[in-house]
Structure formats: structure tokens, C-alpha cells
Scaffold this active site. Structure first.
Site, PDB file in Angstrom:
ATOM      1  N   SER A 190     -22.232 -41.067  17.126  1.00 17.02           N
ATOM      2  CA  SER A 190     -23.497 -41.766  17.423  1.00 17.02           C
ATOM      3  C   SER A 190     -24.214 -42.179  16.132  1.00 17.02           C
ATOM      4  O   SER A 190     -24.834 -43.242  16.075  1.00 17.02           O
ATOM      5  CB  SER A 190     -24.407 -40.888  18.292  1.00 17.02           C
ATOM      6  OG  SER A 190     -24.921 -39.804  17.565  1.00 17.02           O
ATOM      7  N   HIS A 199     -26.850 -33.225   7.575  1.00 16.97           N
ATOM      8  CA  HIS A 199     -26.682 -31.899   8.152  1.00 16.97           C
ATOM      9  C   HIS A 199     -27.796 -31.670   9.172  1.00 16.97           C
ATOM     10  O   HIS A 199     -28.961 -31.967   8.892  1.00 16.97           O
ATOM     11  CB  HIS A 199     -26.727 -30.826   7.060  1.00 16.97           C
ATOM     12  CG  HIS A 199     -26.407 -29.474   7.587  1.00 16.97           C
ATOM     13  ND1 HIS A 199     -25.111 -29.072   7.861  1.00 16.97           N
ATOM     14  CD2 HIS A 199     -27.202 -28.443   7.945  1.00 16.97           C
ATOM     15  CE1 HIS A 199     -25.130 -27.842   8.346  1.00 16.97           C
ATOM     16  NE2 HIS A 199     -26.388 -27.438   8.419  1.00 16.97           N
TER      17      HIS A 199
END
Ligand code: GAR
Length: 194
Positions: free
Chosen positions: A18, A108
Site C-alpha cells: 500500500s 518503520h
């Protein structure tokens, strides 16, 4: 800006993709850069379908060769200005890190240095954050060095956890932040470079 002046981005991804989709879309509209290659370690990953639909070539990589050569020859052909890890599971080998100093960035799904390191990937991160009853989490965009989730931080954004937050609901919040900020941060890095 004509096609030749656009900065070139290579995306490494292992999963649904995504973030890759958002980055591709953003630069189709903005015209400052383009995604020239998707590097993937998993044949069935969602990101492969995304790349196909966008007519972006995919380089499939195999672990031993990646660790030994970094696929440097194949990657160099695309002359990337930036290598972007968008949900990429494997550690980047030193050969690539040395060849592309300050040109590899990772996203992250937590506020590093908390909840980083080996095995801290995707839902495992959110599960740990919820289990620790944290009040906030967020995203970190950072340069990649030879240790997992360790290089210099470029950008962070936060979100707050509800009392009944689950790993799944937190993942939704984190993805929203990633989709909002990752492409913009990449663009800033590319346009601030000489
Ligand atoms: C993202 O949330 C990204 O932060 C995470 O994987 C997800 C990939 O989602 N990366 C890591 O956990 C790296 N340690 P996507 O495939 O939908 O972009």
C-alpha cells in the site's frame, strides 16, 4: 520537468504494497520523480500486482544472491537517486549500503528506537506496542545502515492509542500516517539534494 530530468526511485517491498502504491501515485501526479523499478522477494506479494498495473518492472530477488551481490549490477542499470524500503523484510547487505550512501531510506511502523530490530515487522510491532499499553506510537522514516532499524532519523509522526486499541486498529492508524507522509518526505529528500 521532462521525463529525463525526473529523479528515479527504486522501491523494495515484500508485502501488500500500500505504501508503494501511494508513492507511485504521488509521483505520477507531482512529476518530480518516478518509480522505475520494484524489487521484491516474494512472488505472490500484493506489490507485484501493483507494479504490473502501473507498468513498472519487477526484479525478483533470491536470498543468497542478494546477500552476496546485493543485485548491484541489476540495480545500477536503473541509476536510482533514491532506494526506498516500503515494507521490505530482508536486511540490506553492506554492498548496497556502501554503494548508495544516504540514498536508502526505510519506513518503520513505530517511534524508533522503540520497537525496532530483528523480527519487528508489521503486525508484530503493533502487537508489542499494544501489549505494553503504550499511550502513543507512530512512524519513523530513516536512512538505512548496516543494523536493523538503526540509521539516522529523517522524520517521525505520532498517533495516540485508545484504551481499547487493538493491533489491527493501530495498524490502520499507522498506515494512515505512512500514506500521508512517506511520499512527501521522499520528495523533500530528492528535491533538497543537488
Ligand atoms: C508498513 O506499515 C511498514 O511500516 C512496515 O510494513 C508495512 C508494509 O505495508 N515495515 C516494517 O515493519 C519494517 N520493519 P504495505 O505493504 O501495505 O506498504
Amino acid at each position: 520537468m521532462n521525463q529525463d530530468q525526473k529523479k528515479k526511485i527504486i522501491i523494495f517491498a515484500s508485502g501488500a504494497g500500500s505504501n508503494a502504491q501511494k508513492i507511485i501515485q504521488y509521483f505520477k501526479e507531482k512529476n518530480t520523480a518516478k518509480v522505475v523499478l520494484v524489487v521484491c522477494n516474494k512472488r505472490g506479494a500484493g506489490v507485484v500486482e501493483i507494479a504490473k498495473n502501473e507498468n513498472i518492472p519487477v526484479l525478483f530477488i533470491e536470498k543468497n544472491k542478494f546477500n552476496e551481490t546485493g543485485y548491484l549490477q541489476e540495480i545500477k542499470k536503473y541509476q536510482p537517486d533514491l532506494v526506498v524500503l516500503a515494507g521490505f523484510l530482508w536486511k540490506v547487505p553492506p554492498i548496497l549500503i556502501h554503494h548508495f550512501p544516504h540514498q536508502i531510506v526505510n519506513i518503520h511502523p513505530a517511534l524508533l528506537p522503540a520497537y525496532g530490530g530483528k523480527g519487528m515487522y508489521g503486525s508484530a510491532v503493533h502487537t508489542a506496542v499494544v501489549a505494553a499499553k503504550e499511550k502513543e506510537s507512530g512512524i519513523t522514516i530513516h536512512f538505512v545502515d548496516e543494523k536493523y532499524d538503526h540509521g539516522e532519523t529523517i522524520f517521525q509522526a505520532k498517533c495516540f492509542l485508545n484504551e481499547n486499541e487493538s493491533a489491527e486498529s493501530l495498524a490502520v492508524k499507522i498506515h494512515q500516517l505512512e500514506h500521508e507522509y512517506f511520499a512527501k518526505t521522499i520528495e523533500k529528500l530528492l528535491t533538497e539534494k543537488t
